[in-house]
Design a protein around this motif. Structure first.
Motif, mmCIF file in Angstrom:
data_model
loop_
_atom_site.group_PDB
_atom_site.id
_atom_site.type_symbol
_atom_site.label_atom_id
_atom_site.label_comp_id
_atom_site.label_asym_id
_atom_site.label_seq_id
_atom_site.Cartn_x
_atom_site.Cartn_y
_atom_site.Cartn_z
ATOM 1 N N THR A 415 165.284 51.347 -30.196
ATOM 2 C CA THR A 415 166.055 50.314 -30.790
ATOM 3 C C THR A 415 166.891 49.790 -29.830
ATOM 4 O O THR A 415 166.988 48.479 -29.485
ATOM 5 C CB THR A 415 166.649 50.879 -32.059
ATOM 6 O OG1 THR A 415 165.811 51.265 -33.035
ATOM 7 C CG2 THR A 415 167.330 49.666 -32.666
ATOM 8 N N ILE A 416 167.778 50.665 -28.995
ATOM 9 C CA ILE A 416 168.622 50.263 -28.197
ATOM 10 C C ILE A 416 167.905 49.419 -27.004
ATOM 11 O O ILE A 416 168.317 48.435 -26.613
ATOM 12 C CB ILE A 416 169.444 51.465 -27.471
ATOM 13 C CG1 ILE A 416 170.416 52.130 -28.549
ATOM 14 C CG2 ILE A 416 170.274 50.820 -26.286
ATOM 15 C CD1 ILE A 416 170.854 53.297 -28.295
ATOM 16 N N VAL A 417 166.721 49.846 -26.472
ATOM 17 C CA VAL A 417 166.063 49.375 -25.286
ATOM 18 C C VAL A 417 165.522 48.063 -26.027
ATOM 19 O O VAL A 417 165.667 46.920 -25.155
ATOM 20 C CB VAL A 417 164.917 50.137 -24.934
ATOM 21 C CG1 VAL A 417 163.892 49.341 -24.042
ATOM 22 C CG2 VAL A 417 165.544 51.398 -24.278
ATOM 23 N N VAL A 418 164.971 47.806 -27.037
ATOM 24 C CA VAL A 418 164.641 46.569 -27.430
ATOM 25 C C VAL A 418 165.480 45.612 -27.706
ATOM 26 O O VAL A 418 165.466 44.419 -27.037
ATOM 27 C CB VAL A 418 163.793 46.938 -28.965
ATOM 28 C CG1 VAL A 418 163.626 45.405 -29.686
ATOM 29 C CG2 VAL A 418 162.713 47.730 -29.032
ATOM 30 N N TYR A 419 167.002 45.920 -28.257
ATOM 31 C CA TYR A 419 167.835 45.232 -28.337
ATOM 32 C C TYR A 419 168.545 44.570 -27.046
ATOM 33 O O TYR A 419 168.823 43.648 -26.788
ATOM 34 C CB TYR A 419 169.125 45.752 -29.056
ATOM 35 C CG TYR A 419 168.910 45.710 -30.688
ATOM 36 C CD1 TYR A 419 169.913 44.743 -31.463
ATOM 37 C CD2 TYR A 419 167.893 46.255 -31.512
ATOM 38 C CE1 TYR A 419 169.981 44.349 -32.787
ATOM 39 C CE2 TYR A 419 167.789 45.888 -32.781
ATOM 40 C CZ TYR A 419 168.821 45.270 -33.364
ATOM 41 O OH TYR A 419 168.638 45.042 -34.566
ATOM 42 N N GLN A 420 168.514 45.718 -26.207
ATOM 43 C CA GLN A 420 169.023 45.178 -24.603
ATOM 44 C C GLN A 420 167.965 44.168 -23.994
ATOM 45 O O GLN A 420 168.583 43.239 -23.365
ATOM 46 C CB GLN A 420 168.843 46.478 -24.016
ATOM 47 C CG GLN A 420 170.208 47.621 -24.080
ATOM 48 C CD GLN A 420 169.857 48.774 -23.281
ATOM 49 O OE1 GLN A 420 168.998 48.950 -22.588
ATOM 50 N NE2 GLN A 420 171.159 49.662 -23.280
ATOM 51 N N SER A 421 166.777 44.273 -24.375
ATOM 52 C CA SER A 421 165.704 43.476 -23.671
ATOM 53 C C SER A 421 165.956 42.132 -24.384
ATOM 54 O O SER A 421 165.825 41.092 -23.628
ATOM 55 C CB SER A 421 164.511 44.107 -23.821
ATOM 56 O OG SER A 421 164.259 45.193 -23.118
ATOM 57 N N LEU A 422 165.931 42.163 -25.744
ATOM 58 C CA LEU A 422 166.325 40.824 -26.447
ATOM 59 C C LEU A 422 167.216 40.031 -26.229
ATOM 60 O O LEU A 422 167.422 38.804 -25.723
ATOM 61 C CB LEU A 422 166.059 40.970 -28.067
ATOM 62 C CG LEU A 422 166.495 39.913 -28.718
ATOM 63 C CD1 LEU A 422 165.296 39.027 -28.693
ATOM 64 C CD2 LEU A 422 166.654 40.277 -30.171
ATOM 65 N N MET A 423 168.593 40.913 -25.968
ATOM 66 C CA MET A 423 169.783 40.213 -25.493
ATOM 67 C C MET A 423 169.884 39.489 -24.186
ATOM 68 O O MET A 423 170.351 38.715 -23.785
ATOM 69 C CB MET A 423 170.820 41.255 -26.049
ATOM 70 C CG MET A 423 170.950 41.201 -27.341
ATOM 71 S SD MET A 423 171.548 39.684 -28.094
ATOM 72 C CE MET A 423 171.255 40.585 -30.123
ATOM 73 N N GLY A 424 169.255 40.424 -23.267
ATOM 74 C CA GLY A 424 169.365 40.181 -22.029
ATOM 75 C C GLY A 424 168.548 38.887 -21.545
ATOM 76 O O GLY A 424 168.898 38.164 -20.906
ATOM 77 N N LEU A 425 167.374 38.899 -22.300
ATOM 78 C CA LEU A 425 166.607 37.946 -21.756
ATOM 79 C C LEU A 425 167.103 36.416 -22.527
ATOM 80 O O LEU A 425 166.874 35.689 -21.960
ATOM 81 C CB LEU A 425 165.294 37.991 -22.684
ATOM 82 C CG LEU A 425 164.097 37.062 -22.335
ATOM 83 C CD1 LEU A 425 163.820 36.626 -20.885
ATOM 84 C CD2 LEU A 425 162.797 37.303 -23.217
ATOM 85 N N SER A 426 167.563 36.731 -23.634
ATOM 86 C CA SER A 426 168.495 35.507 -24.416
ATOM 87 C C SER A 426 169.451 35.003 -23.332
ATOM 88 O O SER A 426 169.734 33.541 -23.321
ATOM 89 C CB SER A 426 168.958 35.907 -25.683
ATOM 90 O OG SER A 426 167.897 36.280 -26.667
ATOM 91 N N VAL A 427 170.316 35.839 -22.599
ATOM 92 C CA VAL A 427 171.491 35.696 -21.866
ATOM 93 C C VAL A 427 170.777 34.400 -20.720
ATOM 94 O O VAL A 427 171.162 33.397 -20.452
ATOM 95 C CB VAL A 427 172.132 36.567 -21.371
ATOM 96 C CG1 VAL A 427 173.170 36.163 -20.366
ATOM 97 C CG2 VAL A 427 173.056 37.352 -22.729
#
Length: 437
Positions: A415-427
């Motif tokens: 879950t942490i990896v998914v959230y990191q990827s989602l937020m990083g790409l969004s930034v």
């Protein structure tokens, strides 16, 4: 979220009070589950059934912007209750503990149903007060702020509604145990979700006794003949008795929403904007008596008119009104849907953490981020001029938190990896977008 007591089939039966009442008999508050918050499977089932019926009836599917806004209000309400839950019933507990006339049994089937009717009677007056007392309406209006009418509107609730409405239930504290009040308040809310739909018109002879989608459509109308009508929760008999019943006429179109509609998808703005209207009306009145009346009388009241202002001069929507609907790309809709799902998952994670394992500061920060996220999603739906930078800062904050700050004991590594990827790409996306403006 613990769905131990949220079996969808059971809840569908309980929605009409046709289930076994022993399932909802609890000796004390400690054993009472939060039925309403655990009913997401029930809500999603109703949502799928309604959309299936709308397709079959060749009606439009509810708009994504309005539906997410409605569901955002439900999350805001539940987040607020993380802090004040219990306080809205303090008056009831105090009266029951100090002034109850008798201590009636909590495990009697007869008294269980009697309590259901008594609670519904008080709900009628609470709901009526929410429309006919201006300061109460300032909180309740958010439930009427949608220009649609579907099951998502059923969970579009005010953050402070339960705090101002408990006074109407106070007389029951003389003989109804608090645990029964809380059970029937939650079951009543479950019943009222399904009556927010245009796909069902009648339930046969039961129409005379029970509130129905047709009657509740009238209640949500902003046309003159719809105003201040059909306040009932589960039962419509109270409206018939007290003169507030209005039948549904298929040949009379209904325009949903507020009379003076607030064009917004920002849930925070919709929750609180009307309090400014209340203040401006209070400020415009001359003399302290009129100032007081502007707060405790109806929203349409002005000096010289009756309590509700129902003297042939009150404002209403005369005909069809174009709905507020900002057009955005399918890509942006998909983005906002994904992030909304992420927020919902974050909310469920927060509510499953035992209170003993999370301090008030952590809970406040988490709640603030949820509110920030829902506000940002609403602003994106509105295409606000500064929504992109607002969203970029939100995603950047979450990305930094997930990578550099304390570990997340309540989230799995995946879950942490998914959230990191989602937020990083969004930034990255929003940074580029902001720089290209």
């Amino acid at each position: 979220m613990n769905f131990e007591n949220a079996n969808t089939t059971v809840l569908l039966w309980d929605m009409f009070y046709l289930g076994n009442p022993h399932r909802h008999m609890y000796k004390d508050i400690k054993h009472l589950p939060h039925i309403y918050a655990q009913a997401w499977p029930y809500f999603l089932t109703l949502l799928m059934l309604e959309n299936g019926l709308r397709l079959w009836q060749r009606k439009e599917i509810p708009r994504l912007n309005d539906s997410i806004t409605s569901m955002s209000h439900a999350i805001l309400q539940e987040c607020a209750k993380l802090f004040y839950r219990g306080s809205e019933h303090c008056l009831y507990f105090w009266i029951y503990n100090n002034y109850k006339i008798c201590e009636l049994p909590w495990n009697s089937v007869v008294f269980w149903y009697f309590s259901a009717i008594a609670v519904d009677f008080c709900y009628y007056w609470m709901h009526r007060a929410s429309h006919e007392i201006h300061i109460f309406w300032a909180q309740h209006q958010v439930h009427h702020s949608s220009e649609e009418f579907n099951v998502t509107v059923g969970i579009r609730q005010s953050v402070f509604q339960s705090l101002v409405g408990i006074v109407c239930y106070a007389p029951l504290a003389l003989f109804v145990p608090p645990v029964l009040l809380l059970v029937h308040q939650q079951l009543s809310l479950l019943y009222q979700i399904w009556i927010h739909t245009e796909t069902i018109t009648t339930i046969g002879p039961l129409d005379y006794v029970f509130n129905t989608p047709a009657y509740h459509r009238v209640h949500h109308g902003s046309n003159l003949y719809c105003l201040d009508k059909n306040y009932g929760g589960v039962l419509i008999i109270w409206d018939r008795i007290f003169g507030t019943f209005q039948d549904f006429y298929p040949n009379k179109p209904i325009t949903y929403g507020l009379v003076y509609q607030k064009n917004a998808f920002n849930p925070l703005s919709l929750q609180f904007f009307y309090n400014l209207n209340l203040y401006y009306k209070w400020k415009s009145m001359k003399g302290w008596k009129n100032k007081l009346r502007s707060v405790i009388k109806g929203p349409s009241w002005i000096p010289g008119l009756s309590w509700t202002g129902h003297d042939g001069r009150r404002a209403s929507v005369a005909g069809h009104r174009k709905k507020y609907d900002v057009k955005i790309s399918y890509a942006l809709k998909s983005y906002l849907l994904v992030h909304f799902v992420a927020v919902v998952n974050g909310y469920f994670t927060l509510t499953t953490i035992p209170r003993s394992e999370i301090n008030i500061t952590c809970m406040a920060i988490s709640t603030f981020y949820i509110v920030w996220s829902l506000t940002s999603i609403g602003l994106m739906f509105e295409k606000s001029s500064w929504s992109k930078c607002f969203e970029c800062s939100r995603c950047l904050t979450m990305f930094v938190h997930l990578i550099y700050l304390e570990p997340q004991p309540f989230l799995s590594e995946l879950t942490i990896v998914v959230y990191q990827s989602l937020m990083g790409l969004s930034v990255v996306v929003w940074t580029i977008t902001c720089l290209m403006r």
